[in-house]
Design a protein around this motif. Structure first.
Motif, PDB file in Angstrom:
ATOM      1  N   ILE A 161       0.831  -1.205   0.000  1.00  0.00           N
ATOM      2  CA  ILE A 161       0.000   0.000   0.000  1.00  0.00           C
ATOM      3  C   ILE A 161       0.865   1.254   0.000  1.00  0.00           C
ATOM      4  O   ILE A 161       0.510   2.281  -0.591  1.00  0.00           O
ATOM      5  CB  ILE A 161      -0.990   0.002   1.193  1.00  0.00           C
ATOM      6  N   LYS A 165       0.655   3.918  -3.090  1.00  0.00           N
ATOM      7  CA  LYS A 165       0.426   5.330  -2.775  1.00  0.00           C
ATOM      8  C   LYS A 165       1.526   6.200  -3.386  1.00  0.00           C
ATOM      9  O   LYS A 165       1.242   7.247  -3.987  1.00  0.00           O
ATOM     10  CB  LYS A 165       0.379   5.513  -1.257  1.00  0.00           C
ATOM     11  N   VAL A 170      -3.094   4.480  -6.158  1.00  0.00           N
ATOM     12  CA  VAL A 170      -4.245   4.531  -5.270  1.00  0.00           C
ATOM     13  C   VAL A 170      -4.313   5.921  -4.673  1.00  0.00           C
ATOM     14  O   VAL A 170      -3.297   6.601  -4.524  1.00  0.00           O
ATOM     15  CB  VAL A 170      -4.179   3.470  -4.149  1.00  0.00           C
ATOM     16  N   VAL A 178     -10.336   4.463  -0.078  1.00  0.00           N
ATOM     17  CA  VAL A 178      -9.247   4.344  -1.038  1.00  0.00           C
ATOM     18  C   VAL A 178      -9.824   3.969  -2.397  1.00  0.00           C
ATOM     19  O   VAL A 178     -10.811   3.229  -2.485  1.00  0.00           O
ATOM     20  CB  VAL A 178      -8.208   3.296  -0.580  1.00  0.00           C
ATOM     21  N   PRO A 397      -1.976  -3.133   6.736  1.00  0.00           N
ATOM     22  CA  PRO A 397      -2.171  -2.117   5.693  1.00  0.00           C
ATOM     23  C   PRO A 397      -3.426  -1.280   5.905  1.00  0.00           C
ATOM     24  O   PRO A 397      -3.433  -0.082   5.607  1.00  0.00           O
ATOM     25  CB  PRO A 397      -2.275  -2.955   4.411  1.00  0.00           C
ATOM     26  N   TYR A 400      -2.685   1.140   8.483  1.00  0.00           N
ATOM     27  CA  TYR A 400      -1.409   1.785   8.173  1.00  0.00           C
ATOM     28  C   TYR A 400      -0.484   1.736   9.378  1.00  0.00           C
ATOM     29  O   TYR A 400       0.203   2.701   9.706  1.00  0.00           O
ATOM     30  CB  TYR A 400      -1.619   3.239   7.729  1.00  0.00           C
TER      31      TYR A 400
END
Length: 448
Positions: A161, A165, A170, A178, A397, A400
């Motif tokens: 992720i 990013k 994403v 997201v 993920p 985070y």
């Protein structure tokens, strides 16, 4: 793709200093392979020398001094890991930990950045004590096999992720949290090209596939994405504004005692999870354990301590070390290479800044894909092992946070074993860890 693919044989002169120090032949690697792996790891994590000063500047810290502190502690921590533990794992100020430092401790709770550094210092001392006493190794040895697998897989998902990013593939969405990014942007297109390149080159057994992808996308970024060349050499700023600026007395106030505990727990499980995940990816685990775990933990502990003195938030082992491992890095020479490059970064900051995040993102995403295959090692017939493992891996993920995934996983593991009538399967340290995290969730509503 087998991580233990063919590596270049040790060089004829490998019996010299490097061979004696890092035991290259024993690990089936060579100086060239290790240097290449170190360069790859450095390129995937060099973004921290620009992101960390930016985040800590929001806490009121001098950006230039934080830049120097970041480079120095990354070099110091990585070199200790290289010479003392002989693992291909680099260290630097941790993402997430720096955000907690700035946006929770300083901006949210209203403490000065000097007091926050004092909290990092004290948490580092706690870290050092549990390492020296062997308590931290005892904690790691008590982690069930399924949770070790989950930590590796969760780190892979977390890495994925971050990569997506950074690539712009994403983006945030108010409706779905997201969503797909703007694929018309040149950055996203170059990232896709980079990922296809690294995957194809790896499938064709081309060495330096990850590094080739990073360099190719960087070159293309000057042509298609407006990347600018700002020079090569510059003198580093002064470290004086943050050097030994920590306020230990302020950190011992009632409000920061809880912060110290949170920092300690996050550092403990972020670093331990990363160490085990990267070492497992490199095939350096023996029966699920790191042979020189105590040395790796000591290197990590010393880096946390040093970082607070130099003037930066908590330092930790870096997930991006997996990219160097994928290039064949197996010894501390990989980490030593990273250390030297971070020192060079002090004087070549404009050149290092030329590598954009979307150039390293494809390599990170590719490594993340490979880390997911550890799931096949789970005993899928035992739900009391599988469910906590999946909770651990998925929450990393989606929250985070490695620490949140690990904490929820331990709580779930203990609860399921207890309610399923299999409490005897749980080691005492697991009960202790689960209870501590449960208390933290009840008190603060989260691991952070």
């Amino acid at each position: 793709m087998d991580l233990k693919r063919d590596v270049a044989p040790p060089a004829p002169g490998a019996s010299g200093f490097l061979e004696r120090t890092f035991r290259l032949a024993e690990h089936g690697t060579s100086v060239r392979t290790e240097l290449l792996a170190g360069l790859t790891t450095f390129l995937t994590m060099v973004y921290i020398v620009f992101i960390n000063p930016s985040i800590l500047a929001d806490a009121g810290m001098p950006r230039g001094a934080v830049f120097v502190a970041t480079c120095l502690v990354a070099a110091l921590g990585s070199m200790i890991m290289a010479l003392y533990a002989n693992y291909p794992i680099a260290l630097a100020p941790g993402m997430g930990l720096n955000a907690y430092f700035t946006y929770v401790v300083v901006q949210g709770l209203g403490f000065s950045w000097q007091a926050a550094l004092g909290a990092v210092f004290i948490s580092g001392l706690c870290f050092l004590v549990v390492t020296l006493t062997g308590l931290r190794a005892l904690i790691v040895d008590g982690i069930p096999s399924s949770m070790r697998i989950a930590i590796t897989v969760g780190i892979g998902l977390f890495l994925a992720i971050i990569a997506l990013k950074n690539a712009g593939l994403v983006a945030a969405s108010p409706a779905t949290f997201v969503t797909l990014g703007d694929l018309h942007k040149p950055e996203a297109i170059l990232a896709v090209i980079g990922f296809l390149m690294v995957a194809v080159l790896s499938a064709r057994k081309v060495r330096a596939a990850l590094l080739s992808s990073i360099l190719t996308v960087t070159v293309l970024s000057f042509v298609f994405a407006g990347n600018t060349f700002q020079g090569i050499v510059s003198l580093p700023p002064s470290l004086a504004p943050t050097l030994f600026a920590l306020d230990i007395t302020g950190a011992l106030s009632a409000g920061l005692l809880n912060v110290i505990l949170v920092l300690f727990l996050v550092e403990l499980f972020d670093a331990t999870g990363t160490l085990m995940g990267v070492a497992g990816r490199a095939g350096l685990l023996t029966e699920g354990r790191m042979r020189r775990l105590d040395r790796a933990l000591m290197a990590d502990s010393a880096a946390v301590f040093a970082g607070s003195l130099l003037g930066t938030s908590s330092t930790t082992a870096y997930l991006e070390s997996a990219s160097g491992v994928e290039e064949g890095g197996r010894t501390g020479l990989t980490a030593a290479t990273v250390a030297v490059l971070f020192l060079a970064c002090l004087f070549f900051a404009p050149l290092a800044a030329a590598v954009p995040p979307y150039a390293t993102a494809p390599a990170l995403f590719y490594v993340a894909c490979l880390m997911l295959r550890e799931l096949v090692e789970l005993d899928w017939d035992d739900l009391t092992e599988v469910v906590p493992a999946c909770v651990t891996a998925l929450l990393m993920p989606f929250t985070y946070s490695i620490a949140t995934g690990v904490s929820c996983g331990f709580i779930t593991y203990a609860a399921l074993k207890l309610l399923a009538g299999r409490a005897r399967d749980v080691k005492p340290i697991v009960w202790v860890i689960a209870a501590v995290f449960l208390f933290k969730f009840a008190e603060t509503g989260g691991a952070h």
